[in-house]
Structures are given as C-alpha cells and as structure tokens.
Design a protein around this motif. Structure first.
Motif, PDB file in Angstrom:
ATOM      1  N   VAL A 201      10.283 -34.819 -30.882  1.00 25.61           N
ATOM      2  CA  VAL A 201       9.692 -34.694 -32.208  1.00 25.61           C
ATOM      3  C   VAL A 201       8.390 -33.911 -32.077  1.00 25.61           C
ATOM      4  N   GLU A 202       8.058 -33.199 -33.131  1.00 18.03           N
ATOM      5  CA  GLU A 202       6.822 -32.421 -33.128  1.00 18.03           C
ATOM      6  C   GLU A 202       5.752 -33.184 -33.890  1.00 18.03           C
ATOM      7  N   LEU A 203       4.573 -33.256 -33.305  1.00 22.97           N
ATOM      8  CA  LEU A 203       3.438 -33.969 -33.890  1.00 22.97           C
ATOM      9  C   LEU A 203       2.215 -33.065 -33.891  1.00 22.97           C
ATOM     10  N   VAL A 204       1.259 -33.380 -34.741  1.00 17.85           N
ATOM     11  CA  VAL A 204      -0.027 -32.700 -34.719  1.00 17.85           C
ATOM     12  C   VAL A 204      -1.097 -33.774 -34.636  1.00 17.85           C
ATOM     13  N   GLY A 205      -1.862 -33.741 -33.545  1.00 17.26           N
ATOM     14  CA  GLY A 205      -2.961 -34.685 -33.370  1.00 17.26           C
ATOM     15  C   GLY A 205      -4.277 -33.988 -33.642  1.00 17.26           C
ATOM     16  N   SER A 206      -5.259 -34.752 -34.068  1.00 13.04           N
ATOM     17  CA  SER A 206      -6.562 -34.152 -34.351  1.00 13.04           C
ATOM     18  C   SER A 206      -7.679 -35.046 -33.829  1.00 13.04           C
ATOM     19  N   SER A 207      -8.835 -34.408 -33.622  1.00 10.17           N
ATOM     20  CA  SER A 207     -10.010 -35.131 -33.128  1.00 10.17           C
ATOM     21  C   SER A 207     -11.254 -34.288 -33.382  1.00 10.17           C
ATOM     22  N   THR A 208     -12.359 -34.942 -33.603  1.00  8.39           N
ATOM     23  CA  THR A 208     -13.634 -34.234 -33.688  1.00  8.39           C
ATOM     24  C   THR A 208     -14.304 -34.171 -32.317  1.00  8.39           C
TER      25      THR A 208
END
Length: 71
Positions: free
Chosen positions: A10-17
């Motif tokens: 599965v394709e995911l998009v993670g984010s972080s500052t």
C-alpha cells in the motif's frame, strides 16, 4: 504452515515538522494500527515545504509491504 508467502503493498504519505525519518516513522505507526504483518517499506518520494527560507515540513511517500495472513 505454508512454504510460500503472498504480500500486498500500500502507498502511504507520512509527514513531520521534525525530519524525514519522523515522517517515515509516523506513516508506519499509523499503518500498524490497521494493518497486520508489516514487513518492509520503500521510500518513493521525498518533498518538503519551505517557509521563510527554512524547511518547515517534510513529506515522504512510501510503499509498505505486508504479508497476507493466510499465506
């Protein structure tokens, strides 16, 4: 026990500052809440957001592989 395994990605998009590594860890932690048998990940895209000449936000697209439970 089976002598083979079948997997799904599965394709995911993670984010972080904070960092790219945190963006990856955030995506995997969320996936782990609903998917079982997570086995690997591969980063396919890395991007970020710039504010006032500095990196303000990291975003990482990754594919996460998991084993189908009955295989």
């Amino acid at each position: 026990m089976s002598d083979h395994h079948t997997y799904k990605k599965v394709e995911l998009v993670g984010s972080s500052t904070t960092s790219i590594e945190d963006a990856i860890n955030n995506a995997i932690a969320e996936a782990n809440k609903s998917l079982k048998h997570l086995e690997w990940f591969e980063v396919t895209e890395t991007r970020g957001h710039i504010e006032n000449g500095k990196v303000a936000h990291y975003q990482v697209t990754l594919k996460v592989g998991f084993r189908i439970a009955s295989s």
